[in-house]
Write an enzyme that holds these catalytic residues in place. Structure first.
Site, PDB file in Angstrom:
ATOM      1  N   GLY A 228       0.882  -1.040   0.050  1.00 42.14           N
ATOM      2  CA  GLY A 228       0.107   0.005  -0.134  1.00 42.14           C
ATOM      3  C   GLY A 228       0.926   1.215   0.186  1.00 42.14           C
ATOM      4  O   GLY A 228       2.164   1.294  -0.370  1.00 42.14           O
ATOM      5  N   GLY A 229       0.503   2.412   0.426  1.00 48.31           N
ATOM      6  CA  GLY A 229       1.149   3.709   0.289  1.00 48.31           C
ATOM      7  C   GLY A 229       2.313   3.588   1.312  1.00 48.31           C
ATOM      8  O   GLY A 229       3.406   4.427   1.258  1.00 48.31           O
TER       9      GLY A 229
ATOM     10  N   GLY B  88      25.364  12.377 -28.780  1.00 46.00           N
ATOM     11  CA  GLY B  88      24.691  12.961 -27.571  1.00 46.00           C
ATOM     12  C   GLY B  88      25.465  12.301 -26.466  1.00 46.00           C
ATOM     13  O   GLY B  88      25.614  12.902 -25.429  1.00 46.00           O
ATOM     14  N   ALA B  89      25.516  10.935 -26.604  1.00 47.20           N
ATOM     15  CA  ALA B  89      26.025  10.151 -25.254  1.00 47.20           C
ATOM     16  C   ALA B  89      27.579  10.823 -24.862  1.00 47.20           C
ATOM     17  O   ALA B  89      27.830  10.772 -23.788  1.00 47.20           O
ATOM     18  CB  ALA B  89      25.971   8.840 -25.811  1.00 47.20           C
TER      19      ALA B  89
HETATM   20  C1  HXC Z   1      -3.448  -4.273  12.223  1.00 44.96           C
HETATM   21  C2  HXC Z   1      -2.756  -6.068  11.330  1.00 44.96           C
HETATM   22  C3  HXC Z   1      -2.268  -5.782  10.135  1.00 44.96           C
HETATM   23  C4  HXC Z   1      -2.663  -4.251   9.767  1.00 44.96           C
HETATM   24  C5  HXC Z   1      -1.348  -7.295  10.031  1.00 44.96           C
HETATM   25  N1  HXC Z   1      -1.960  -7.541  11.379  1.00 44.96           N
HETATM   26  N2  HXC Z   1      -1.532  -6.585   9.301  1.00 44.96           N
HETATM   27  N3  HXC Z   1      -3.065  -5.393  12.438  1.00 44.96           N
HETATM   28  N4  HXC Z   1      -3.432  -3.588  11.029  1.00 44.96           N
HETATM   29  N5  HXC Z   1      -2.527  -3.705   8.795  1.00 44.96           N
HETATM   30  C6  HXC Z   1      -1.928  -8.332  12.353  1.00 44.96           C
HETATM   31  C7  HXC Z   1      -2.837  -9.637  12.211  1.00 44.96           C
HETATM   32  O1  HXC Z   1      -4.113  -9.392  12.553  1.00 44.96           O
HETATM   33  C8  HXC Z   1      -2.227 -10.583  12.893  1.00 44.96           C
HETATM   34  O2  HXC Z   1      -2.609 -10.600  14.423  1.00 44.96           O
HETATM   35  C9  HXC Z   1      -0.726 -10.464  12.776  1.00 44.96           C
HETATM   36  O3  HXC Z   1      -0.641  -8.863  12.423  1.00 44.96           O
HETATM   37  C10 HXC Z   1       0.068 -11.191  11.836  1.00 44.96           C
HETATM   38  O4  HXC Z   1      -0.417 -11.166  10.577  1.00 44.96           O
HETATM   39  P1  HXC Z   1      -0.998 -12.580   9.746  1.00 44.96           P
HETATM   40  O5  HXC Z   1      -1.954 -11.979   8.836  1.00 44.96           O
HETATM   41  O6  HXC Z   1      -1.266 -13.562  10.752  1.00 44.96           O
HETATM   42  O7  HXC Z   1       0.437 -12.645   8.978  1.00 44.96           O
HETATM   43  P2  HXC Z   1       0.799 -13.390   7.848  1.00 44.96           P
HETATM   44  O8  HXC Z   1      -0.103 -14.442   7.588  1.00 44.96           O
HETATM   45  O9  HXC Z   1       2.130 -13.259   7.710  1.00 44.96           O
HETATM   46  O10 HXC Z   1       0.419 -12.223   6.567  1.00 44.96           O
HETATM   47  C11 HXC Z   1       0.688 -10.950   6.572  1.00 44.96           C
HETATM   48  C12 HXC Z   1       0.004  -9.921   5.714  1.00 44.96           C
HETATM   49  C13 HXC Z   1      -1.276  -9.799   6.317  1.00 44.96           C
HETATM   50  C14 HXC Z   1       0.225 -10.272   4.372  1.00 44.96           C
HETATM   51  C15 HXC Z   1       0.654  -8.669   5.972  1.00 44.96           C
HETATM   52  O11 HXC Z   1      -1.365  -9.596   7.639  1.00 44.96           O
HETATM   53  C16 HXC Z   1      -2.136  -8.959   5.953  1.00 44.96           C
HETATM   54  O12 HXC Z   1      -2.618  -8.757   4.548  1.00 44.96           O
HETATM   55  N6  HXC Z   1      -2.268  -7.613   6.472  1.00 44.96           N
HETATM   56  C17 HXC Z   1      -3.093  -6.415   5.952  1.00 44.96           C
HETATM   57  C18 HXC Z   1      -2.211  -5.778   4.958  1.00 44.96           C
HETATM   58  C19 HXC Z   1      -3.060  -4.475   4.567  1.00 44.96           C
HETATM   59  O13 HXC Z   1      -4.217  -4.639   3.834  1.00 44.96           O
HETATM   60  N7  HXC Z   1      -2.757  -3.403   5.080  1.00 44.96           N
HETATM   61  C20 HXC Z   1      -3.194  -2.192   4.836  1.00 44.96           C
HETATM   62  C21 HXC Z   1      -2.529  -1.805   3.459  1.00 44.96           C
HETATM   63  S1  HXC Z   1      -3.155  -0.278   3.018  1.00 44.96           S
HETATM   64  P3  HXC Z   1      -2.580 -11.592  15.560  1.00 44.96           P
HETATM   65  O14 HXC Z   1      -2.937 -11.033  16.598  1.00 44.96           O
HETATM   66  O15 HXC Z   1      -3.245 -12.509  14.749  1.00 44.96           O
HETATM   67  O16 HXC Z   1      -0.985 -12.104  15.476  1.00 44.96           O
HETATM   68  C22 HXC Z   1      -2.012   0.902   3.947  1.00 44.96           C
HETATM   69  C23 HXC Z   1      -2.087   2.295   3.545  1.00 44.96           C
HETATM   70  C24 HXC Z   1      -0.946   2.946   3.821  1.00 44.96           C
HETATM   71  O17 HXC Z   1      -0.898   0.286   4.695  1.00 44.96           O
HETATM   72  C25 HXC Z   1      -1.374   4.164   3.206  1.00 44.96           C
HETATM   73  C26 HXC Z   1      -0.100   5.367   3.435  1.00 44.96           C
HETATM   74  C27 HXC Z   1      -0.294   6.441   2.779  1.00 44.96           C
END
Ligand code: HXC
Length: 510
Positions: A169-170, A404-405
C-alpha cells in the site's frame, strides 16, 4: 527502591519480548530475524540505545484497546556502525504485524527529527502489514508525517530502507523516497496493491513474489537497488555501504588508509580493448584495476546492466563510479540506464562523493520502444544530473564516445574537471560505418569506395586526438596508469568549490 528497579527491569523484559514467544518463533520459521535481532547485527556490539520502549498506542476501537504491547511495533533509537552514529527504526512484525499506528509513526518521526538536527543517517528496517487497520485515518496521517520527513531529509542525511518483510500500500512510498532500497530474497515484497486487489481489477492471477518480490524490483522495475539472500547478509552489506557515506551533506565521506599504493600500475589495462571495435570487454575489470583492493559496492547490479554504478575507494577516498558496460547492449544508454545513473549521480552530488565516469558508449538506444517510452526525457535526466553536479568530476573515455552520449557522460562541456582518454578512444558524432554512409552517400552502392570512405572517417575522427587538440580532453593517458592519474586528480580536486545559481529548486525533467 529495589522494588522500583525491579519494576523497570520487569517492564523492559516485557517490552523486549515484543509480540511474545509464539510470534517470535513464527518469525524465525519464516527465516526472518526479529526487529531487535536485526538491530544487534546492524550496529557495533553494545552500541544501541533504545528510545520510546514504553510507548503504547492510544486506540480504543475494535477491541484493540485490550492488545497493548510496549513499543507499539517498532524499535527505535541510535547506535554506531564502525564507530559512526546512525539512527534506526526497526518494525516488529510480532506486534500486530508491525502495523503502523499513530504512536508507531510518532516514534519513527522522533528519530528522524533528531537525525536531521545532528546530521546523521537514518536506516529504516521495514517489516509491516501497513496502516494499523483499527486506527483508520490516524494511521494514514502517521504515514504522511513520515513521508514529509523523508522528503525534507532527502539530500541532507543518507536514508536507507531495508525491506525485510511485507511493505504494501502507501507504505511503499517511504522507501521509494529514500536513497537506497534493499530487499531480502523470498521473504520481502513491495507493492501498491496486493494480489487480491490486482485479481479483482485486472484479472491477473499473481503471487506476492511475482508482483513485488525482490526479483521483480531489482531486475525489472528498478524500485530496489539490491537484494540479498537473507537478513544477515543484508545487514552486513548495509554496514559496508555505510563505510562510503558521509554522515550528512555537511560532512565529507570518510577517508581510510589504502592498503595499496595510489600509483600501482595496471598492465592488464593496456591489453583490455579488443582490436575489433565491435567486440565487447568487461568494464568491471577496468573498475577492479582502478579501485583499491579490487573492491566496490555495486548499486542496481541486476537492473540496466548496460551501465554500472558503484561506490568504491581510490587511494582511500570514496568515489561514485558510473561506467558504460560494453558487455550488455554494447553499453548503449537506454531509458533504464539513464534513470539508474541519473539517480546515482544526484546521490553522489548531494553527499559530496566525487564522481568518476568511465565511458565506452555507442550512443542512445534507437527504436520505437525507447522513443515511445520517453528516452528523450529520461536521457535528459542523466544529462541534467551531470550538468548540475558540483562535486569533483573525473572522466576517462576508454573507447567509444559517440553522439549525444559523448556530451552526456560527464564531458568537459558539462563542467568535467579532469577529462582523460585512452589512445583507443573514438570520439565522434557517430560510428565510422554510419557516418560514411551519410556523408559519402554517393559511394554507398560501391562497397570498395564505401570501405575506403569509412576508413578515411575512422582515421580522421575515431581517435582522441581531435578532441585533445581542442582541449576537450586534458590528456591522453596510458591505460596502465589510469589508477595513478585518477588518484592524483582526486587529490588535486579535494577542495573544489563550485556553486550553482540560487533558485527555489531546479526543474529536473521527471
Ligand atoms: C492491524 C495487522 C495488520 C494491519 C497484520 N496485522 N496487518 N493488524 N493492521 N494492517 C496483524 C494480524 O491481525 C495478525 O495479528 C498479525 O498482525 C500477523 O498477521 P498475519 O496475517 O497472521 O501474518 P501473515 O499471514 O504473515 O500475513 C501478513 C500480511 C497480512 C500479508 C501482511 O497480515 C495482511 O494482509 N495484512 C493486512 C495488510 C493490509 O491490507 N494493510 C493495509 C494496507 S493499506 P495476530 O493477533 O493474529 O497475531 C495501507 C495504506 C497505507 O497500508 C497508506 C499510507 C499512505
Amino acid at each position: 527502591m529495589q522494588t522500583i528497579l525491579d519494576e523497570l527491569e520487569h517492564r523492559r523484559a516485557r517490552a523486549r519480548k515484543g509480540g511474545g514467544e509464539a510470534r517470535i518463533a513464527k518469525q524465525h520459521e519464516k527465516h526472518k530475524l526479529t526487529a531487535r535481532e536485526r538491530i544487534e547485527l546492524l550496529v557495533d556490539d553494545g552500541s544501541f540505545e533504545e528510545w520510546d520502549m514504553f510507548v503504547e498506542h492510544r486506540c480504543h476501537d475494535f477491541g484493540i484497546e485490550n492488545t497493548k504491547v510496549p513499543g507499539d511495533g517498532v524499535v527505535t533509537g541510535f547506535g554506531k556502525i564502525a564507530g559512526r552514529p546512525v539512527f534506526i527504526y526497526s518494525q516488529d512484525f510480532t506486534v500486530l504485524g508491525g502495523s503502523l499506528s499513530e504512536t508507531h509513526a510518532a516514534k519513527i518521526c522522533k528519530v528522524m527529527d533528531q537525525a536531521m538536527k545532528i546530521g546523521v543517517p537514518v536506516i529504516g528496517l521495514n517489516d509491516s502489514g501497513g496502516a494499523r487497520i483499527q486506527e483508520g485515518v490516524a494511521s494514514l496521517g502517521g504515514y504522511a508525517e513520515v513521508f514529509q520527513r523523508n522528503v525534507l531529509a532527502s539530500g541532507v542525511v543518507p536514508q536507507i530502507s531495508l525491506v525485510m518483510g511485507p511493505c504494501a500500500g502507501g507504505a511503499v512510498y517511504s522507501p521509494a523516497i529514500t536513497d537506497f532500497v534493499f530487499m531480502v530474497e523470498g521473504s520481502s515484497y513491495m507493492f501498491v496493491t496486493g494480489p487480491d486487489v490486482v485479481k479483482t481489477v485486472t484479472h491477473e492471477d499473481l503471487t506476492a513474489e511475482q508482483l513485488g518480490g525482490a526479483s521483480q524490483h531489482t531486475k525489472t522495475s528498478g524500485v530496489a537497488h539490491g537484494s540479498f539472500k537473507n537478513d544477515v547478509e543484508m545487514l552486513m552489506q548495509t554496514r559496508k555501504l555505510m563505510s562510503y557515506l558521509p554522515l550528512s551533506n555537511r560532512d565529507m565521506p570518510p577517508l581510510t588508509e589504502s592498503a595499496e599504493p595510489a600509483d600501482r600500475p595496471s598492465p592488464a589495462l593496456d591489453q583490455i580493448i579488443p582490436d575489433n571495435p565491435n567486440m565487447p570487454y568487461d568494464m568491471k575489470q577496468v573498475i577492479a584495476e582502478i579501485v583499491d583492493e579490487q573492491d566496490y559496492f555495486e548499486i542496481h547490479s541486476q537492473f540496466a546492466a548496460n551501465i554500472i554504478c558503484c561506490l568504491a575507494r581510490i587511494d582511500g577516498r570514496p568515489v561514485g563510479i558510473v561506467a558504460n558496460q560494453p558487455l550488455v547492449l554494447a553499453g548503449c544508454l537506454d531509458i533504464n540506464a539513464s534513470r539508474k545513473a541519473a539517480r546515482f549521480v544526484r546521490f553522489c552530488d548531494a553527499f559530496n562523493i566525487p564522481i568518476v565516469t568511465l565511458v565506452d558508449v555507442p550512443g542512445f538506444m534507437p527504436g520505437m520502444t525507447q522513443e515511445a517510452g520517453g528516452i528523450i526525457n529520461h536521457g535528459a535526466k542523466l544529462l541534467f544530473a551531470y550538468a548540475e553536479a558540483t562535486v569533483p568530476k573525473i572522466t576517462l573515455i576508454t573507447r567509444k564516445a559517440y553522439g549525444g552520449a559523448y556530451d552526456v557522460m560527464a564531458s568537459k562541456h558539462l563542467r568535467g574537471d579532469v577529462n582523460y582518454a585512452w589512445p583507443s578512444a573514438e570520439i565522434a558524432v557517430m560510428g565510422p560505418d554510419g557516418a560514411a554512409r551519410i556523408i559519402f552517400r554517393e559511394t554507398a552502392s560501391d562497397p570498395e569506395k564505401l570501405a575506403k570512405a569509412t576508413e578515411e572517417y575512422r582515421e580522421k575522427f575515431a581517435n582522441p586526438f581531435v578532441a585533445a587538440s581542442r582541449g576537450y580532453l586534458d590528456d591522453i593517458i596510458m591505460p596502465r596508469n589510469s589508477r595513478r592519474r585518477i588518484a592524483r586528480a582526486l587529490e588535486m580536486l579535494k577542495d573544489k568549490e563550485l556553486i550553482n545559481p540560487p533558485r527555489k529548486h531546479d526543474n529536473l525533467p521527471l
